[in-house]
Design a protein around this motif. Structure first.
Motif, PDB file in Angstrom:
ATOM      1  N   SER A  80      -1.691  25.734 -60.329  1.00  0.00           N
ATOM      2  CA  SER A  80      -0.613  24.771 -60.133  1.00  0.00           C
ATOM      3  C   SER A  80      -0.288  24.710 -58.646  1.00  0.00           C
ATOM      4  O   SER A  80      -0.814  25.471 -57.842  1.00  0.00           O
ATOM      5  CB  SER A  80       0.629  25.154 -60.951  1.00  0.00           C
ATOM      6  N   GLY A  81       0.603  23.776 -58.273  1.00  0.00           N
ATOM      7  CA  GLY A  81       1.005  23.658 -56.887  1.00  0.00           C
ATOM      8  C   GLY A  81       0.109  22.733 -56.090  1.00  0.00           C
ATOM      9  O   GLY A  81      -0.707  21.987 -56.648  1.00  0.00           O
ATOM     10  N   SER A  82       0.234  22.785 -54.757  1.00  0.00           N
ATOM     11  CA  SER A  82      -0.453  21.833 -53.909  1.00  0.00           C
ATOM     12  C   SER A  82      -0.874  22.468 -52.593  1.00  0.00           C
ATOM     13  O   SER A  82      -0.148  23.304 -52.029  1.00  0.00           O
ATOM     14  CB  SER A  82       0.477  20.644 -53.627  1.00  0.00           C
ATOM     15  N   THR A  83      -2.062  22.057 -52.105  1.00  0.00           N
ATOM     16  CA  THR A  83      -2.520  22.445 -50.781  1.00  0.00           C
ATOM     17  C   THR A  83      -3.398  21.351 -50.210  1.00  0.00           C
ATOM     18  O   THR A  83      -4.157  20.715 -50.937  1.00  0.00           O
ATOM     19  CB  THR A  83      -3.299  23.773 -50.809  1.00  0.00           C
ATOM     20  N   THR A  84      -3.295  21.126 -48.900  1.00  0.00           N
ATOM     21  CA  THR A  84      -4.161  20.175 -48.214  1.00  0.00           C
ATOM     22  C   THR A  84      -5.236  20.895 -47.409  1.00  0.00           C
ATOM     23  O   THR A  84      -5.979  20.252 -46.672  1.00  0.00           O
ATOM     24  CB  THR A  84      -3.342  19.265 -47.285  1.00  0.00           C
ATOM     25  N   ASP A  85      -5.319  22.202 -47.561  1.00  0.00           N
ATOM     26  CA  ASP A  85      -6.360  22.972 -46.888  1.00  0.00           C
ATOM     27  C   ASP A  85      -6.588  24.275 -47.651  1.00  0.00           C
ATOM     28  O   ASP A  85      -6.293  25.359 -47.165  1.00  0.00           O
ATOM     29  CB  ASP A  85      -5.970  23.262 -45.439  1.00  0.00           C
ATOM     30  N   GLY A  86      -7.121  24.146 -48.873  1.00  0.00           N
ATOM     31  CA  GLY A  86      -7.334  25.319 -49.711  1.00  0.00           C
ATOM     32  C   GLY A  86      -8.503  25.130 -50.637  1.00  0.00           C
ATOM     33  O   GLY A  86      -9.191  24.096 -50.619  1.00  0.00           O
ATOM     34  N   SER A  87      -8.743  26.125 -51.503  1.00  0.00           N
ATOM     35  CA  SER A  87      -9.901  26.062 -52.393  1.00  0.00           C
ATOM     36  C   SER A  87      -9.804  27.153 -53.444  1.00  0.00           C
ATOM     37  O   SER A  87      -8.950  28.039 -53.368  1.00  0.00           O
ATOM     38  CB  SER A  87     -11.205  26.246 -51.601  1.00  0.00           C
ATOM     39  N   LEU A  88     -10.720  27.064 -54.422  1.00  0.00           N
ATOM     40  CA  LEU A  88     -10.904  28.128 -55.406  1.00  0.00           C
ATOM     41  C   LEU A  88     -12.390  28.413 -55.527  1.00  0.00           C
ATOM     42  O   LEU A  88     -13.180  27.500 -55.801  1.00  0.00           O
ATOM     43  CB  LEU A  88     -10.343  27.737 -56.773  1.00  0.00           C
ATOM     44  N   LEU A  89     -12.784  29.659 -55.317  1.00  0.00           N
ATOM     45  CA  LEU A  89     -14.170  30.111 -55.443  1.00  0.00           C
ATOM     46  C   LEU A  89     -14.190  31.256 -56.439  1.00  0.00           C
ATOM     47  O   LEU A  89     -13.459  32.237 -56.272  1.00  0.00           O
ATOM     48  CB  LEU A  89     -14.704  30.557 -54.085  1.00  0.00           C
ATOM     49  N   VAL A  90     -15.026  31.141 -57.494  1.00  0.00           N
ATOM     50  CA  VAL A  90     -15.032  32.132 -58.560  1.00  0.00           C
ATOM     51  C   VAL A  90     -16.428  32.712 -58.731  1.00  0.00           C
ATOM     52  O   VAL A  90     -17.416  31.974 -58.857  1.00  0.00           O
ATOM     53  CB  VAL A  90     -14.566  31.522 -59.903  1.00  0.00           C
ATOM     54  N   GLY A 110     -15.329  22.165 -47.720  1.00  0.00           N
ATOM     55  CA  GLY A 110     -16.143  22.567 -48.869  1.00  0.00           C
ATOM     56  C   GLY A 110     -15.585  22.024 -50.170  1.00  0.00           C
ATOM     57  O   GLY A 110     -14.686  21.171 -50.176  1.00  0.00           O
ATOM     58  N   PRO A 111     -16.106  22.499 -51.310  1.00  0.00           N
ATOM     59  CA  PRO A 111     -15.598  22.068 -52.615  1.00  0.00           C
ATOM     60  C   PRO A 111     -14.152  22.483 -52.824  1.00  0.00           C
ATOM     61  O   PRO A 111     -13.707  23.510 -52.297  1.00  0.00           O
ATOM     62  CB  PRO A 111     -16.532  22.792 -53.605  1.00  0.00           C
ATOM     63  N   ALA A 112     -13.435  21.714 -53.625  1.00  0.00           N
ATOM     64  CA  ALA A 112     -12.091  22.139 -54.019  1.00  0.00           C
ATOM     65  C   ALA A 112     -12.189  23.322 -54.980  1.00  0.00           C
ATOM     66  O   ALA A 112     -11.471  24.315 -54.843  1.00  0.00           O
ATOM     67  CB  ALA A 112     -11.337  20.980 -54.649  1.00  0.00           C
ATOM     68  N   ILE A 113     -13.110  23.197 -55.979  1.00  0.00           N
ATOM     69  CA  ILE A 113     -13.379  24.300 -56.907  1.00  0.00           C
ATOM     70  C   ILE A 113     -14.878  24.542 -56.941  1.00  0.00           C
ATOM     71  O   ILE A 113     -15.657  23.615 -57.171  1.00  0.00           O
ATOM     72  CB  ILE A 113     -12.860  23.995 -58.322  1.00  0.00           C
ATOM     73  N   ASN A 114     -15.273  25.786 -56.723  1.00  0.00           N
ATOM     74  CA  ASN A 114     -16.679  26.181 -56.751  1.00  0.00           C
ATOM     75  C   ASN A 114     -16.829  27.315 -57.747  1.00  0.00           C
ATOM     76  O   ASN A 114     -16.357  28.436 -57.516  1.00  0.00           O
ATOM     77  CB  ASN A 114     -17.140  26.626 -55.363  1.00  0.00           C
ATOM     78  N   ASN A 115     -17.483  27.014 -58.875  1.00  0.00           N
ATOM     79  CA  ASN A 115     -17.675  27.997 -59.935  1.00  0.00           C
ATOM     80  C   ASN A 115     -19.080  28.591 -59.842  1.00  0.00           C
ATOM     81  O   ASN A 115     -20.064  27.940 -60.170  1.00  0.00           O
ATOM     82  CB  ASN A 115     -17.482  27.335 -61.304  1.00  0.00           C
TER      83      ASN A 115
END
Length: 374
Positions: A80-90, A110-115
């Motif tokens: 949840s929430g918001s960012t204009t300079d972030g990501s998720l790498l799993v 890079g990707p917003a979400i990289n699985n």
């Protein structure tokens, strides 16, 4: 022999898809006591993390890395929430879930979400929420143990992705593809999914795409880009899908020919049994459906239209290398130039370019217009 191989491949993939455990409700609803639920809330330049009792999560500003590679527990990440300079790498070796619970992630490099998990990713778009994922115009390489990891789109997965839920998800690809999987994708429930790409394909998937339900909109503007690019089968059995492409042809030096944009490009069979599918390609030589195997339409509503010129490529509403078979529903194909339907036949008779089965209520087949309703 080619048709037999394609058929066997489609059956095998569908069987694999149906045999996977795609009921993730116990995770999403918190009904399974063994689930490790981690809540990740983006606060522009930072994140709040709760529930990480096993120390899976590390952060660098709003860039989040989840390393649960050697764990065997059930894992659910709630974003949840918001960012204009972030990501998720799993990093993960077992199937797990991500719940999009009103999140906006933009990653500038890079990707917003990289699985990086080769197993099932259950992507739940929470009811009543609006979620956005946006990548940057260029990607910075990530090297792990001497190997550069894949980053193929704004939302990228090494493994299968099962999309469920009734919320809204918008994906914007500015560098590569919008939504990409090196395995296969299943879209279910009544999710609203909008994908935009100005650099690559809207949805790029290797091992098959199944659209069972949902409201899907795809728009791509890059030259020779595809709304859906699938290296295997595409199966539509419900939902409402609209795809538009506006890019022109690009000369491919490897094959020494022009490559054109297409709303759907698949290397194996395209099948539609229900739902609605509306396709429009406006660039030079654009295609509605461009299929290396049979296009099999037996139900639902399909409208495909190309409006582009034929300077470097031949625009076609429905193109198949082996056959176009219609046996039910409402099927419409239109072009300004070239053939509305082309099954590879050398015949100049429009009726030879499509196979119509059964007894349709209306049937109009010309070179530039095909209208069949049951």
């Amino acid at each position: 022999m080619k048709k037999i191989l394609y058929g066997l491949m489609a059956v095998a993939l569908m069987s694999a898809c149906q045999n996977d455990d795609t009921d993730f409700s116990e995770y999403i609803n918190g009904e399974k006591s063994s689930v490790s639920t981690i809540y990740i809330t983006y606060n522009e330049t930072s994140v709040d993390v709760t529930g990480d009792s096993k120390g899976y999560v590390t952060t660098n500003g709003a860039d989040v890395t989840v390393n649960a590679e050697n764990s065997s527990d059930s894992l659910l990440l709630v974003l949840s929430g918001s960012t204009t300079d972030g990501s998720l790498l799993v990093y993960r070796q077992q199937q797990y879930g991500i719940k999009l619970n009103g999140v906006s992630i933009k990653n500038n490099d890079g990707p917003a979400i990289n699985n990086q998990c080769g197993k099932w990713l259950y992507l739940d778009v929470a009811d009543g929420t609006t979620n956005t994922l946006t990548d940057g115009t260029s990607y910075t390489d990530i090297v792990v143990n001497g190997t550069t990891i894949d980053q193929k789109g704004c939302l990228f997965s090494e493994g299968q992705v099962y999309v469920k839920g009734t919320g809204k998800l918008a994906i914007t690809g500015n560098c590569k593809h919008g939504f990409a999987s090196d395995d296969y994708i299943v879209i279910d429930d009544n999710v609203t999914l909008n994908v935009y790409s100005s650099a690559g394909n809207g949805i790029k998937v290797n091992d098959g795409l199944w659209i069972n339900n949902g409201n899907i909109g795809i728009s791509v503007t890059a030259d020779a880009a595809r709304g859906i690019k699938c290296d295997s089968v595409v199966v539509i059995s419900g939902g409402s899908t609209t795809i538009s492409t506006s890019g022109d042809c690009v000369y491919d030096t490897e094959v020494q020919d022009y490559s054109s944009a297409a709303c759907i490009k698949c290397e194996s069979q395209f099948t539609m049994t229900a739902g609605t599918l509306k396709l429009i390609s406006s660039g030079d030589g654009g295609k509605g459906i461009n299929c290396a195997a049979d296009v099999v339409f037996s139900g639902g509503e399909l409208i495909a239209k190309t409006t582009g010129s034929n300077d470097n490529g031949k625009p076609k509403a429905i193109k198949s290398d082996t056959g176009i078979i219609v046996s039910g529903g409402s099927f419409s194909a239109y072009v300004n130039k070239s053939w509305a339907c082309d099954n590879g036949s050398e015949s100049e008779e429009p009726a030879d370019h499509i196979t119509v089965k059964g007894s349709p209520k209306t049937q109009n087949i010309t070179k530039k217009t095909v209208e069949i309703t049951y």
